[in-house]
Design a protein around this motif. Structure first.
Motif, PDB file in Angstrom:
ATOM      1  N   CYS A 167      56.818  89.051  27.858  1.00 27.61           N
ATOM      2  CA  CYS A 167      57.119  88.295  26.646  1.00 27.61           C
ATOM      3  C   CYS A 167      56.792  86.820  26.885  1.00 27.61           C
ATOM      4  CB  CYS A 167      58.590  88.425  26.266  1.00 27.61           C
ATOM      5  SG  CYS A 167      59.089  90.096  25.823  1.00 27.61           S
ATOM      6  N   TYR A 198      54.530  93.312  20.110  1.00 26.51           N
ATOM      7  CA  TYR A 198      55.666  93.201  19.202  1.00 26.51           C
ATOM      8  C   TYR A 198      56.046  91.741  18.971  1.00 26.51           C
ATOM      9  CZ  TYR A 198      55.935  98.013  20.765  1.00 26.51           C
ATOM     10  OH  TYR A 198      55.616  99.309  21.075  1.00 26.51           O
ATOM     11  N   ASP A 234      60.379  92.195  15.552  1.00 27.84           N
ATOM     12  CA  ASP A 234      60.164  93.645  15.615  1.00 27.84           C
ATOM     13  C   ASP A 234      60.992  94.324  16.694  1.00 27.84           C
ATOM     14  OD1 ASP A 234      58.323  93.414  13.596  1.00 27.84           O
ATOM     15  OD2 ASP A 234      56.587  93.366  14.937  1.00 27.84           O
ATOM     16  N   LEU A 235      61.578  93.545  17.609  1.00 32.78           N
ATOM     17  CA  LEU A 235      62.359  94.097  18.710  1.00 32.78           C
ATOM     18  C   LEU A 235      63.822  94.181  18.306  1.00 32.78           C
ATOM     19  CD1 LEU A 235      60.680  92.055  21.548  1.00 32.78           C
ATOM     20  CD2 LEU A 235      60.227  94.413  20.911  1.00 32.78           C
ATOM     21  N   ARG A 236      64.374  95.370  18.392  1.00 31.92           N
ATOM     22  CA  ARG A 236      65.770  95.572  17.971  1.00 31.92           C
ATOM     23  C   ARG A 236      66.741  95.558  19.136  1.00 31.92           C
ATOM     24  NH1 ARG A 236      64.951 100.189  13.421  1.00 31.92           N
ATOM     25  NH2 ARG A 236      64.105  98.799  11.836  1.00 31.92           N
ATOM     26  N   LEU A 239      62.892 100.850  24.771  1.00 29.55           N
ATOM     27  CA  LEU A 239      62.861  99.709  23.875  1.00 29.55           C
ATOM     28  C   LEU A 239      62.870 100.221  22.437  1.00 29.55           C
ATOM     29  CD1 LEU A 239      62.446  96.603  23.587  1.00 29.55           C
ATOM     30  CD2 LEU A 239      59.987  97.086  23.555  1.00 29.55           C
ATOM     31  N   GLN A 240      63.812  99.741  21.641  1.00 25.82           N
ATOM     32  CA  GLN A 240      63.852 100.124  20.229  1.00 25.82           C
ATOM     33  C   GLN A 240      63.177  99.031  19.417  1.00 25.82           C
ATOM     34  OE1 GLN A 240      67.678 101.193  18.814  1.00 25.82           O
ATOM     35  NE2 GLN A 240      67.884 102.909  20.215  1.00 25.82           N
ATOM     36  N   THR A 241      62.155  99.446  18.674  1.00 31.02           N
ATOM     37  CA  THR A 241      61.404  98.509  17.840  1.00 31.02           C
ATOM     38  C   THR A 241      61.422  98.999  16.396  1.00 31.02           C
ATOM     39  OG1 THR A 241      59.287  99.648  18.051  1.00 31.02           O
ATOM     40  CG2 THR A 241      59.856  98.084  19.797  1.00 31.02           C
ATOM     41  N   THR A 242      60.898  98.192  15.516  1.00 25.58           N
ATOM     42  CA  THR A 242      60.822  98.603  14.108  1.00 25.58           C
ATOM     43  C   THR A 242      59.842  99.751  13.919  1.00 25.58           C
ATOM     44  OG1 THR A 242      59.160  96.898  13.723  1.00 25.58           O
ATOM     45  CG2 THR A 242      61.453  96.336  13.209  1.00 25.58           C
ATOM     46  N   SER A 243      58.918  99.926  14.853  1.00 23.56           N
ATOM     47  CA  SER A 243      57.947 101.021  14.740  1.00 23.56           C
ATOM     48  C   SER A 243      58.343 102.248  15.541  1.00 23.56           C
ATOM     49  CB  SER A 243      56.568 100.528  15.183  1.00 23.56           C
ATOM     50  OG  SER A 243      56.609 100.096  16.520  1.00 23.56           O
ATOM     51  N   GLN A 292      60.078 103.075  22.370  1.00 22.75           N
ATOM     52  CA  GLN A 292      59.057 103.065  23.417  1.00 22.75           C
ATOM     53  C   GLN A 292      59.747 103.101  24.780  1.00 22.75           C
ATOM     54  OE1 GLN A 292      55.814 103.223  23.260  1.00 22.75           O
ATOM     55  NE2 GLN A 292      55.698 103.112  21.047  1.00 22.75           N
TER      56      GLN A 292
END
Length: 181
Positions: free
Chosen positions: A45, A67, A71-73, A95-99, A102
């Motif tokens: 990042c 991301y 977008d990163l939750r 990793l929980q993202t809006t898409s 992962q």
């Protein structure tokens, strides 16, 4: 009446060279397959910028996702249990993202503390001010190096034997031509 053809050494070595070449091909294909397993996961990042998740193998690298900060939750530790009775649970940071979700590691681990520590590092960065860069990784390429290296080594050895037999075939053919001339 014709006499039967004389024994030709070049034919025997040509058959051997072809056989060893055919034997080398599966080893080389499997070696490249194992060395190409993308078992290293890098999560980087930029300060106040996007985060990039990449997967790497010994032969290459690919970007899984890029991301934006919004977008990163969250980061969680997934827990799985084998269908076999008495099997130990296994863990992997995700990793929980809006898409979607992962994975941040290629392999599951039996050590929950290790998975939690990795997830906590990423979570602290995501919930903090993000003034510094973050670069974390999980590298599980050692197993693929051992297996892929062994297959590739055997394949190259058998290929070398095949090439040696090919050179012997050419020498035998040259001698046969000289004998018939």
């Amino acid at each position: 009446m014709r006499a039967p053809p004389a024994y030709r050494r070049s034919r025997a070595t040509a058959i051997g060279a072809t056989a060893f070449l055919l034997l080398a091909l599966p080893f080389l294909v499997l070696g490249v397959f194992f060395l190409g397993q993308k078992a290293r996961m890098d999560f980087r990042c930029e300060p106040q910028g996007p985060c990039v998740l990449t997967r790497s193998s010994w032969l290459g690298q690919e970007e899984v996702g890029r991301y934006a900060p919004q977008d990163l939750r969250d980061v969680e530790v997934a827990r799985s249990r084998s269908a076999r009775s008495g099997a130990a649970p296994i863990f992997r940071p995700q990793l929980q993202t809006t898409s979607g979700v992962q994975p941040l590691a290629y392999q599951w681990t039996e050590d929950e503390a290790e998975a939690r520590a990795y997830a906590d590092t990423v979570r602290r960065y995501l919930t903090g001010p993000r003034t510094d860069a973050l670069a974390v990784f999980e590298d599980h390429r050692q197993a693929s190096l051992r297996v892929g290296g062994a297959f590739t080594g055997v394949g190259l050895g058998v290929l070398a034997l095949s090439l040696w037999l090919l050179s012997r075939t050419l020498a035998h053919r040259k001698a046969e031509r000289a004998a018939t001339a």
